[in-house]
Design a protein around this motif. Sequence first.
Motif, PDB file in Angstrom:
ATOM      1  N   ASP A   5      11.576 -12.372  42.235  1.00  0.00           N
ATOM      2  CA  ASP A   5      10.080 -11.508  41.828  1.00  0.00           C
ATOM      3  C   ASP A   5       8.977 -11.990  40.858  1.00  0.00           C
ATOM      4  OD1 ASP A   5      10.844  -7.900  41.971  1.00  0.00           O
ATOM      5  OD2 ASP A   5      13.098  -9.542  41.132  1.00  0.00           O
ATOM      6  N   TYR A   6       8.310 -11.604  40.739  1.00  0.00           N
ATOM      7  CA  TYR A   6       6.450 -11.932  39.970  1.00  0.00           C
ATOM      8  C   TYR A   6       6.164 -11.364  39.863  1.00  0.00           C
ATOM      9  CZ  TYR A   6       8.012 -15.468  43.896  1.00  0.00           C
ATOM     10  OH  TYR A   6       8.829 -16.399  44.850  1.00  0.00           O
ATOM     11  N   ALA A   7       5.302 -11.427  38.483  1.00  0.00           N
ATOM     12  CA  ALA A   7       4.735 -10.953  37.506  1.00  0.00           C
ATOM     13  C   ALA A   7       2.993 -11.018  38.192  1.00  0.00           C
ATOM     14  CB  ALA A   7       4.861 -10.914  36.133  1.00  0.00           C
ATOM     15  N   PRO A   8       1.699 -10.410  38.237  1.00  0.00           N
ATOM     16  CA  PRO A   8       0.462 -10.890  38.345  1.00  0.00           C
ATOM     17  C   PRO A   8       0.355 -12.838  37.893  1.00  0.00           C
ATOM     18  CG  PRO A   8       0.624  -8.495  37.935  1.00  0.00           C
ATOM     19  CD  PRO A   8       2.026  -9.215  37.579  1.00  0.00           C
ATOM     20  N   TRP A   9       0.309 -13.213  38.725  1.00  0.00           N
ATOM     21  CA  TRP A   9       0.201 -14.509  38.976  1.00  0.00           C
ATOM     22  C   TRP A   9       1.645 -15.636  38.379  1.00  0.00           C
ATOM     23  CZ3 TRP A   9      -4.193 -15.626  41.338  1.00  0.00           C
ATOM     24  CH2 TRP A   9      -5.089 -14.685  41.141  1.00  0.00           C
ATOM     25  N   GLY A  10       2.000 -14.663  38.164  1.00  0.00           N
ATOM     26  CA  GLY A  10       3.491 -15.282  37.855  1.00  0.00           C
ATOM     27  C   GLY A  10       3.896 -16.713  38.904  1.00  0.00           C
ATOM     28  N   VAL A  11       4.828 -18.147  37.890  1.00  0.00           N
ATOM     29  CA  VAL A  11       4.974 -18.646  39.046  1.00  0.00           C
ATOM     30  C   VAL A  11       6.668 -19.181  39.013  1.00  0.00           C
ATOM     31  CG1 VAL A  11       4.822 -21.347  39.131  1.00  0.00           C
ATOM     32  CG2 VAL A  11       3.089 -20.128  38.717  1.00  0.00           C
ATOM     33  N   ASN A  12       7.254 -19.226  40.239  1.00  0.00           N
ATOM     34  CA  ASN A  12       8.208 -20.164  40.022  1.00  0.00           C
ATOM     35  C   ASN A  12       8.552 -21.296  39.720  1.00  0.00           C
ATOM     36  OD1 ASN A  12      11.392 -20.582  40.083  1.00  0.00           O
ATOM     37  ND2 ASN A  12      11.660 -19.883  42.850  1.00  0.00           N
ATOM     38  N   SER A  13       8.105 -22.069  38.479  1.00  0.00           N
ATOM     39  CA  SER A  13       8.771 -23.446  38.487  1.00  0.00           C
ATOM     40  C   SER A  13       8.657 -24.368  39.360  1.00  0.00           C
ATOM     41  CB  SER A  13       8.514 -23.841  37.293  1.00  0.00           C
ATOM     42  OG  SER A  13       8.348 -22.981  36.188  1.00  0.00           O
ATOM     43  N   PRO A  14       7.616 -25.724  39.616  1.00  0.00           N
ATOM     44  CA  PRO A  14       8.826 -26.673  40.957  1.00  0.00           C
ATOM     45  C   PRO A  14      10.313 -27.061  40.214  1.00  0.00           C
ATOM     46  CG  PRO A  14       6.387 -26.784  39.464  1.00  0.00           C
ATOM     47  CD  PRO A  14       7.176 -25.936  38.753  1.00  0.00           C
TER      48      PRO A  14
END
Length: 216
Positions: A98-107
Amino acid sequence: MASQFLFWAFIAITCSIALATDPSSLQDFCVADPVRSGIPVNGLVCKDPKFVEANDFSFSGLHLAGNTSNTVGSHVTPVNVAQIAGLNTLGISIARIDYAPWGVNSPHTHPRASEVLTVLEGSLQVGFITSHPENRLITKILHVGDVFVFPVGLLHFQRNIGYGNAVAIAALSSQNPGVITIANAVFGSNPDISSDVLTRAFQVDKDTIYNFQSRF
């Protein structure tokens, strides 16, 4: 003499080919037994098949959104052998992201699995980086229904590029793919990596390194 050499060469090649493939499964399944499982060696100890039940192959919860109110704005709900004991020895797992607006699944990397990502909701920028010396970034914008592959072990990421929430499903080629999030591993290791090492590696001063380490 020549015919004997060719015969034994043929045998050697045939044996090499035969030994280079995984053996066929000798049982229908190997449900992990949390009671008997001690030190895992490429899998967990098998539960007695007589006591195996449907719940060993089932998980409920991927319909539930993860909590993205964190610093990176994303949440991963894993479904690997820790959640489904029946995945033991099958070489597969899955996760909801799941991603919030402009959220990132980090490198991050998965040391034991390739990943196939499918977008269910929203739009994502995704990418991975090839190995040294090229360090080439391969990136693409994905929309609902799009699929992208991250090769095993390579550094990769996802970013929600919309003003609404985004959801993706990831399939992975391991029952326990593992994850190494780069920022957490480098700046949040226990004990800390020496600041002398990190200042040289990142070409910054020690105060910057201490600041990063304090965040993780």
